[in-house]
Design a protein around this motif. Structure first.
Motif, mmCIF file in Angstrom:
data_model
loop_
_atom_site.group_PDB
_atom_site.id
_atom_site.type_symbol
_atom_site.label_atom_id
_atom_site.label_comp_id
_atom_site.label_asym_id
_atom_site.label_seq_id
_atom_site.Cartn_x
_atom_site.Cartn_y
_atom_site.Cartn_z
ATOM 1 N N TYR A 1 4.262 -1.282 9.040
ATOM 2 C CA TYR A 1 3.696 -0.579 7.876
ATOM 3 C C TYR A 1 4.707 0.419 7.307
ATOM 4 O O TYR A 1 5.020 0.417 6.112
ATOM 5 C CB TYR A 1 2.414 0.100 8.348
ATOM 6 N N CYS B 1 -1.414 7.821 0.485
ATOM 7 C CA CYS B 1 -1.934 6.505 0.877
ATOM 8 C C CYS B 1 -2.179 6.472 2.380
ATOM 9 O O CYS B 1 -1.551 7.212 3.133
ATOM 10 C CB CYS B 1 -0.958 5.387 0.490
ATOM 11 N N CYS C 1 2.679 -5.156 -0.803
ATOM 12 C CA CYS C 1 3.376 -5.217 0.491
ATOM 13 C C CYS C 1 2.389 -5.186 1.652
ATOM 14 O O CYS C 1 2.474 -5.990 2.586
ATOM 15 C CB CYS C 1 4.368 -4.054 0.586
ATOM 16 N N VAL C 2 1.423 -4.266 1.596
ATOM 17 C CA VAL C 2 0.453 -4.165 2.685
ATOM 18 C C VAL C 2 -0.454 -5.395 2.716
ATOM 19 O O VAL C 2 -0.852 -5.872 3.784
ATOM 20 C CB VAL C 2 -0.365 -2.869 2.559
ATOM 21 N N GLU D 1 3.418 -1.994 -5.886
ATOM 22 C CA GLU D 1 4.239 -2.757 -4.930
ATOM 23 C C GLU D 1 3.822 -2.469 -3.491
ATOM 24 O O GLU D 1 3.862 -3.353 -2.639
ATOM 25 C CB GLU D 1 5.720 -2.438 -5.136
ATOM 26 N N MET D 2 3.408 -1.221 -3.221
ATOM 27 C CA MET D 2 2.924 -0.900 -1.868
ATOM 28 C C MET D 2 1.667 -1.700 -1.554
ATOM 29 O O MET D 2 1.503 -2.220 -0.439
ATOM 30 C CB MET D 2 2.636 0.602 -1.751
ATOM 31 N N ARG D 3 0.760 -1.787 -2.541
ATOM 32 C CA ARG D 3 -0.472 -2.549 -2.315
ATOM 33 C C ARG D 3 -0.148 -4.014 -2.006
ATOM 34 O O ARG D 3 -0.714 -4.620 -1.099
ATOM 35 C CB ARG D 3 -1.365 -2.457 -3.549
ATOM 36 N N LEU E 1 10.152 0.911 -0.146
ATOM 37 C CA LEU E 1 9.710 1.129 -1.526
ATOM 38 C C LEU E 1 9.891 2.585 -1.951
ATOM 39 O O LEU E 1 10.217 2.868 -3.112
ATOM 40 C CB LEU E 1 8.248 0.712 -1.675
ATOM 41 N N LEU F 1 6.706 0.315 3.564
ATOM 42 C CA LEU F 1 6.522 1.373 2.563
ATOM 43 C C LEU F 1 7.771 2.212 2.407
ATOM 44 O O LEU F 1 8.096 2.685 1.321
ATOM 45 C CB LEU F 1 5.337 2.249 2.943
ATOM 46 N N MET G 1 5.379 2.070 -7.944
ATOM 47 C CA MET G 1 5.579 2.041 -6.493
ATOM 48 C C MET G 1 4.268 1.741 -5.778
ATOM 49 O O MET G 1 4.236 0.960 -4.808
ATOM 50 C CB MET G 1 6.147 3.383 -6.013
ATOM 51 N N ALA G 2 3.159 2.321 -6.254
ATOM 52 C CA ALA G 2 1.867 2.111 -5.602
ATOM 53 C C ALA G 2 1.447 0.649 -5.683
ATOM 54 O O ALA G 2 0.900 0.076 -4.720
ATOM 55 C CB ALA G 2 0.812 3.006 -6.235
#
Length: 612
Positions: free
Chosen positions: A440, A416, A490-491, A486-488, A447, A444, A483-484
């Motif tokens: 950032y 990512c 979060c960002v 939740e990362m999206r 997570l 991440l 996880m991806a």
């Protein structure tokens, strides 16, 4: 016998050893006590005598200055009396009114302090008045026969009136004199006391002290700051003025003993006063306390410096003597230095049968424990550079790093990075760039730890994570997709704050699954755990193709999460470094428990992407 030598083992400490005195501390304390007692005793005696001498000197100096100032003011008034005296020698039957007027004008020129001069005949009638402030008057005829300035002057030859303020500003007083013969009449002068300011301003009290004069009621009539006088300042409530008024019966010319009080400006001063003969006034001489006791303060400072030097000397002397007399202490010091320098295998040998031997045994035990702890920290530190803390602890507790050796395994790789970061980094301030990266990475990183991923590397805004290695985990592809997502999210939340600061940054993710080569690579002093092969390259290429808010997965990941996530097919992508076109699928969100609809709506994800 006492010696020091390296050895392989460390003996157990003596648990039951009785407590004994601390020799080094005793020597230093003894020397410090002796030196400080001598220095402090001498300094206190010197300060005491200096205080008494300084107090006596200040008493004498302040008294002399107050007396001298009172004498100067008496002399000033006396000179005016002398000038008035010759006007009372000629009877009114001799000379003309014009001649007397001429003489009066000449007197006003000779004595600037006299503002107005009046001449009364033997019956108290005003025959002549010459003034700087008004018109002259000849034979005005005003009757002053009952006025104190006439009756007191006739009775006592000289009359000095109380101080009054004309127009509530400048201080004045009335001075009247009569001649030897009654028919000469009485000469009355109105004296402007502002001219006493010249006398007071020339009085020097130390470097920053001052003198001032008050009348019998406590009103200020002379001060170096003429503005205070012109404002008709009342000082009767000041402690030094009240004390002087209480001692009004003192012999004229005898100064009061100096006292410590506050000045007009609110500073702490030493104040002394002396009465002005025949006038009922008081002259005050004041010196700031800081200046008065400056020698005493300097002596205190010198004593403090000497005490500090004595303490330092006592410490050094005690340390020197203790080291020379106590050989075991030197051995312990050498052992501490060797161990502190990193030689954890060094062994201190002391055979004294007291607490020093116990201390040496404790040194040896400590060095062994430090050696083991340091080795463990180095191993864990190497692992935590690319593994989560939990995984690093598992490998460390196993006592083997075989999991990190080169091998092949099926893994899920997540790649990512931020969209538009390169342009942002070129235009933004370095501090702002690092601040964005900190927010950032923090979001991440939490997570990655939550889903127990292995952080393979991060370069700026780009991160690469592994699942199913070095420790296997169930459903690595599903775990990576969760996880991806939740990362999206979060960002997307972080991007709201970034936009408010004027930064438009997006976020994309690529996920691939397959067999790849893994293991530890690098050189002595710098190792990393890395994945090499097509799968990492495919994840990186998918990430590069992903638009803001997209999570692109390859067919293997799609098959692993089928039915659990909501996806949309983007078609075949030709990717650099990949031989065949790849079917790309964008993850929209997770399905709910029933598998009917995504938990995270496509509309909300699209809206978040549009806002970025």
């Amino acid at each position: 016998m006492t010696d020091a030598a390296p050895g392989p083992s460390s003996p157990a400490p003596l648990v039951g050893a009785p407590p004994r005195g601390r020799l080094l501390r005793k020597y230093i304390a003894l020397f410090a006590a002796v030196v400080c007692a001598a220095v402090l005793g001498n300094g206190l005696v010197e300060i005491w005598f200096l205080y008494r001498e300084q107090t006596a000197s200040l008493t004498r100096m302040q008294s002399e200055q107050a007396d001298a100032a009172a004498g100067k003011i008496s002399q000033f008034i006396g000179e005016i009396e002398n000038q008035l005296g010759w006007t009372t020698q000629i009877p009114w039957s001799v000379g003309t009114a014009e001649q007397r007027r001429f003489d009066a004008r000449r007197l006003l020129r000779q004595v600037p302090a006299i503002t107005e001069l009046s001449q009364l005949d033997a019956t108290g009638k005003e025959r002549l008045r010459v003034s700087r402030l008004g018109l002259d008057s000849v034979d005005g005829g005003a009757d002053f026969s009952t006025d104190p300035k006439f009756t007191e002057a006739v009775a006592h030859k000289v009359y000095v009136g109380p101080v009054y303020f004309r127009n509530d500003s400048e201080p004045y007083m009335t001075l009247a004199m009569t001649g030897v013969r009654r028919e000469s009449g009485v000469t009355v002068a109105e004296v402007n006391l502002k001219f006493i300011w010249d006398v007071v301003s020339r009085i020097k009290v130390g470097r920053s002290g001052q003198a001032f004069v008050v009348d019998a009621t406590g009103r200020l009539i002379a001060h170096p700051d003429i503005g205070l006088v012109l404002r008709n300042t009342d000082l009767s409530h000041f402690a030094q003025v009240q004390a002087a008024q209480a001692a009004a019966g003192r012999v004229p010319g005898e100064a009061d003993r100096p006292t410590v009080t506050e000045s007009i400006q609110g500073k702490r001063v030493i104040s002394a006063s002396a009465p002005v003969a025949r006038l009922g006034w008081r002259v005050f001489a004041e010196l700031p306390l800081s200046e008065a006791y400056a020698p005493l303060y300097a002596s205190l400072e010198r004593t403090g410096i000497i005490v500090l030097i004595g303490l330092a000397g006592a410490f050094l002397a005690g340390l020197f003597l203790a080291r020379r007399m106590v050989v075991p202490i030197r051995a312990l010091q050498a052992g501490a230095e060797r161990i502190g320098g990193g030689d954890l295998g060094y062994r201190v040998e002391v055979r004294t049968g007291d607490e020093l031997e116990t201390l040496a045994d404790q040194f040896n035990t400590m060095s062994a424990e430090l050696r083991e702890s340091k080795a463990r920290e180095e191993r864990v530190g190497r692992l935590r550079r690319f593994l989560t803390a939990q995984l690093a602890d598992v490998i460390e507790s196993s006592g083997s790093e075989a999991l990190l050796e080169s091998h092949r395994r099926e893994v899920t790789v997540v790649f990512c990075d931020l969209r538009g970061f390169t342009a942002f980094a070129e235009a933004a301030e370095p501090q702002e760039v690092m601040r964005i990266l900190g927010e950032y990475h923090a979001g991440l990183g939490a997570l990655i730890n939550k889903y127990e991923g292995t952080l393979e590397r991060f370069v700026g805004d780009g991160l690469m994570m592994l699942f199913n290695d070095p420790l296997p985990c169930p459903d690595p592809s599903l775990r990576a997709v969760r996880m991806a997502i939740e990362m999206r999210d979060c960002v997307a939340a972080l991007a709201i704050g970034w936009r408010q600061r004027g930064h438009a940054l997006g976020f994309g993710i690529g996920i691939a699954h397959g067999e790849t080569t893994l293991g530890r690579i690098g050189f002595e002093g710098r190792f990393d755990y890395s994945a090499i092969g097509t799968v990492p390259n495919l994840a990186a290429r998918l990430c590069a193709e992903a638009r803001n808010g997209q999570i692109l997965i390859d067919p293997k990941v799609e098959g692993a999460v089928a039915g659990l996530v909501e996806c949309e097919v983007l078609g075949e992508l030709v990717l650099k470094g990949i031989r065949l076109p790849v079917r790309a699928v964008n993850v929209l969100g997770l399905r709910d428990a029933a598998g009917d609809a995504p938990v995270r709506s496509v509309a909300s994800s699209a809206a978040a992407a549009a806002r970025i």
